[in-house]
Design a protein around this motif. Structure first.
Motif, PDB file in Angstrom:
ATOM      1  N   ASP A 192       0.832  -1.181   0.007  1.00  0.00           N
ATOM      2  CA  ASP A 192       0.055   0.026   0.143  1.00  0.00           C
ATOM      3  C   ASP A 192       0.812   1.009  -0.065  1.00  0.00           C
ATOM      4  N   GLU A 193       1.094   1.894  -1.175  1.00  0.00           N
ATOM      5  CA  GLU A 193       1.871   3.143  -1.441  1.00  0.00           C
ATOM      6  C   GLU A 193       3.158   2.745  -0.594  1.00  0.00           C
ATOM      7  N   ALA A 194       3.812   1.748  -0.559  1.00  0.00           N
ATOM      8  CA  ALA A 194       4.989   1.235   0.037  1.00  0.00           C
ATOM      9  C   ALA A 194       6.219   2.238  -0.007  1.00  0.00           C
ATOM     10  N   PHE A 195       6.262   2.977  -1.058  1.00  0.00           N
ATOM     11  CA  PHE A 195       7.458   3.670  -1.271  1.00  0.00           C
ATOM     12  C   PHE A 195       7.139   5.178  -1.340  1.00  0.00           C
ATOM     13  N   ILE A 202      15.989   7.187  -2.329  1.00  0.00           N
ATOM     14  CA  ILE A 202      15.689   5.972  -1.740  1.00  0.00           C
ATOM     15  C   ILE A 202      14.824   5.052  -2.206  1.00  0.00           C
ATOM     16  N   ARG A 203      13.549   5.896  -2.930  1.00  0.00           N
ATOM     17  CA  ARG A 203      12.516   5.287  -3.661  1.00  0.00           C
ATOM     18  C   ARG A 203      12.931   4.472  -4.688  1.00  0.00           C
ATOM     19  N   THR A 204      13.699   5.037  -5.546  1.00  0.00           N
ATOM     20  CA  THR A 204      14.524   4.429  -6.769  1.00  0.00           C
ATOM     21  C   THR A 204      15.155   3.231  -6.433  1.00  0.00           C
ATOM     22  N   ASP A 205      15.744   3.231  -5.340  1.00  0.00           N
ATOM     23  CA  ASP A 205      16.554   2.254  -4.489  1.00  0.00           C
ATOM     24  C   ASP A 205      15.664   1.071  -4.333  1.00  0.00           C
ATOM     25  N   MET A 206      14.579   1.369  -3.802  1.00  0.00           N
ATOM     26  CA  MET A 206      13.634   0.339  -3.147  1.00  0.00           C
ATOM     27  C   MET A 206      12.859  -0.374  -4.430  1.00  0.00           C
ATOM     28  N   GLN A 207      12.425   0.332  -5.408  1.00  0.00           N
ATOM     29  CA  GLN A 207      12.056  -0.043  -6.525  1.00  0.00           C
ATOM     30  C   GLN A 207      12.837  -1.044  -7.326  1.00  0.00           C
ATOM     31  N   GLY A 208      14.144  -0.825  -7.353  1.00  0.00           N
ATOM     32  CA  GLY A 208      15.029  -1.747  -7.831  1.00  0.00           C
ATOM     33  C   GLY A 208      14.912  -2.926  -6.878  1.00  0.00           C
TER      34      GLY A 208
END
Lengths: 355, 344
Positions: A192-195, A202-208
């Motif tokens: 749910d809108e986790a990032f 950081i968001r790009t990192d987490m998507q990766g």
């Protein structure tokens, strides 16, 4: 999309918030709009006739602006919110018929959830947080420690199991949230809108990280976001919600090239198309490609990489390969044309059906 | 003639009132004054009395006076007293035992064991040498001025009452946090307990129990001091982050698991603040309770008031302040330690 197994199936799901939702539901079925329902009956229409099939082992992204009902929708999948009408089938079972105990089993073993605000237990260590699902099932810390540590390592938190959540940054906390969902070993992950609460890098990192995990684990992921770039990056199947209704759903590439309504067209107009579109979506299908070709490209390359390869020369054309076999040709002129947002699709009905 | 004759005449109740209003005796001051100044004095409308029970009684002798209401209450209480006692007495008996035992233990343990023990407790709870030092200085001082026994008695009473308050108050607070209806019922009761002057609790309790029973003051202290721990438990659980509760639900916790593994641990800072307040309030009540035979420093305060022994009153008052400081600092240190481990 039709040949894959369907994991979760949402059938004519309605949700009306208010004191007396059932009569209000009849008005909605009679065609009353969200705004009118609020004005005349003081009930809020949360979800309006949602039909979505979530394919197994793929990432389904539900996208919409705030108030579109996306967070409400994801909470119906594990019944944190009870629907007013409709069905939610998980592995073929209608979970709305489940008893409390069955529902708890579902939440413990079949579905796990990652939250926007992380929602870690502040009084437990990172390791204990990661092991929440087994600990709810009655396991002691030493029983689940290995499993929890394995997933903490996998999300990049080696040796930090003894820390407390408040000692970590937001990005690290959300890694714990993901490890917690993975430790439950459930097939389905609801995010749910986790990032959304993380800063852009950081968001790009987490998507990766999520894409990497997906390639490895092939979980059925339902991901909620309000960010189109994020949606296009992660989605195998994209569902766009507006005012509680599905506006369009289908493969993201297809939606991008064939937006069904002006609303979606507006939406997709200011994204970086070169980065999102793939060669396979714009190539010309041709079993044999004779003639002058500048080289070979993969069908899953982004247009951005092809532009880089051609060094901006629009006179070239390429052979498109899939698994070492020729599947078509891509003319650079066609590629450049695809970068300009199209006028509204001539046949929106077709666009929706193909989803 | 009384002012409100017309009400009873108008309602046709004159017969029920019995004889005419005037032969009811001289019950009111106005009548008495009228008598002494000779003859009826015209009462101006400016002096119209409030239609109180007494004023209405003037008009109609059958109408009860207000002192009959208070004596009626008393009679009523005395009438149910015996049956009430049958229920309440056994229920509260353990409190008497606990108080007696605690008082005995605190006095039987010699000072050279007790003070190190208290130091150990202060250390275990707060992990601060500073507080351990404070404990030594305060108890050392109180012992030096020969108030050691009184201090231990007070400490024993507070210990028993505060523990009872927590044992009763936390479950009540949890019940309030889980049901809005229970909360609606409990809040007026808590408001009443908090605002009723403490002396007022004592009166019915004296009727109910003999003054020699420790539970008499035990109950008075508990009723007075239980309010904050109940309120703050309720508040603390209601304030637990709804996102965390949702996460607990999403991972399939039962209500019971949620309560013990999420809600109570996260509400602990608030609950501990309630315990701190409860201890402070039982200390305040211990002085008043010495009116009904509670031993301890309160007795000395009382002696100071009764026989105007200024020195005794001041010194025992100082003793209570020192005790309050120690109890407050130690519980606050415990609270701070919980907060540190949870701060987000």
């Amino acid at each position: 999309m039709t040949d894959t197994e369907i994991k979760i199936s949402i059938r004519s799901l309605y949700k009306v918030f208010g004191d007396d939702p059932l009569p209000a539901l009849q008005y909605v079925k009679g065609g009353l709009s969200k705004a009118d329902l609020l004005e005349t009956h003081n009930h809020v229409l949360g979800l309006n006739d949602i039909n979505v099939d979530v394919p197994a082992g793929k990432t389904t992204v539900i996208m919409g602006l705030s108030g579109s009902g996306k967070s409400t929708l994801i909470r119906h999948l594990n019944r944190l919110i009870e629907p007013t009408a409709g069905e939610v089938l998980v592995n073929g079972d209608n979970i709305l018929d489940y008893s409390e105990a069955q529902l708890r089993e579902l939440r413990k073993h079949t579905m796990s959830m990652v939250f926007q605000k992380f929602a870690l237990l502040p009084h437990r260590t990172v390791l204990q947080n990661a092991g929440l699902a087994p600990s709810v099932g009655g396991q002691k810390e030493r029983q689940y420690a290995d499993e929890a540590r394995k997933w903490l390592d996998r999300v990049g938190l080696q040796g930090q199991g003894e820390q407390y959540p408040h000692q970590m940054s937001g990005g690290m906390q959300q890694r714990v949230g993901i490890a917690r969902a993975l430790t439950s070993n459930s097939d389905i992950m609801l995010m749910d809108e986790a990032f959304s609460a993380l800063d852009p890098l950081i968001r790009t990192d987490m998507q990766g990280l999520l894409i990497e995990l997906q390639a490895e684990l092939q979980k059925t992921v339902v991901f909620i976001t309000h960010d189109l770039d994020e949606a296009l990056k992660l989605a195998d199947h994209l569902v766009i919600l507006k005012d509680g209704s599905v506006v369009q759903q289908g493969e993201p590439q297809y939606i991008l090239l064939n937006p069904a309504t002006p609303y979606i067209k507006d939406f997709v107009s200011d994204i970086n198309r070169a980065r999102v579109l793939r060669v396979r979506s714009v190539m010309t299908k041709a079993p044999d490609a004779t003639g002058e070709r500048a080289g070979e490209i993969d069908h899953d390359d982004t247009l951005e990489s092809v532009i880089a390869l051609s060094e901006g020369d629009t006179s070239l054309s390429y052979r498109v390969m899939k698994d070492g076999k020729l599947v078509g040709v891509l003319d650079m002129r066609k590629l450049v044309r695809a970068l300009v947002p199209v006028e509204q699709s001539d046949d929106p009905e077709n666009a929706r059906l193909s989803g | 003639m009384a002012t409100y004759d017309f009400i009873f005449d108008g309602l046709g109740l004159r017969n029920w009132c019995g004889s005419s209003a005037d032969d009811g005796g001289m019950t009111s001051m106005a009548q008495l004054l009228a008598q002494t100044s000779g003859g009826d004095v015209e009462v101006s409308p400016w002096e119209t009395p409030f239609p109180s029970m007494d004023a209405l009684h003037d008009a109609c002798p059958s109408f009860p006076q207000s002192r009959e209401l208070t004596s009626g209450l008393e009679q009523g209480f005395l009438a149910i007293k015996d049956s009430l006692k049958v229920v309440v007495d056994p229920l509260t008996q353990p409190l008497s035992w606990a108080l007696n035992e605690a008082l005995w233990v605190m006095q039987a343990v010699p000072w050279f064991v007790m003070i190190p023990l208290l130091m150990l407790v202060a250390w275990a709870v707060s992990r601060q040498m500073k507080l351990v030092g404070l404990v030594v200085i305060c108890f050392g001082f109180l012992g030096f001025v020969d108030y050691y026994t009184y201090t231990m008695q007070t400490l024993a009473i507070i210990f028993v009452c505060a523990v009872t308050c927590v044992l009763l108050g936390v479950p009540i607070g949890i019940a309030m946090s889980r049901s809005d209806r229970v909360q609606r019922i409990m809040i007026p009761i808590l408001d009443m307990l908090q605002t009723l002057p403490p002396f007022v609790y004592l009166i019915p309790l004296i009727f109910l129990f003999s003054v020699t029973e420790p539970k008499l003051y035990g109950i008075a202290i508990i009723l007075y001091a239980i309010v904050p721990v109940v309120r703050l438990t309720d508040l603390g659980i209601r304030l637990v982050d709804p996102d965390v509760i949702e996460a607990a639900d999403a991972f399939g916790m039962t209500k019971r698991q949620k309560l013990f593994n999420v809600q109570i641990p996260l509400a602990l800072p608030n609950i501990m603040a309630g315990v701190n307040q409860t201890i402070m309030m039982s200390l305040a009540m211990v002085v008043i309770a010495s009116l009904v035979s509670a031993p301890g420093l309160g007795v000395l305060v009382l002696r100071g008031i009764r026989s105007l022994e200024l020195g005794v009153g001041l010194l025992s008052g100082l003793g209570i302040v020192l005790l309050a400081i120690i109890l407050d600092r130690v519980t606050k240190a415990a609270l701070a330690r919980i907060n540190v481990s949870q701060s987000r």
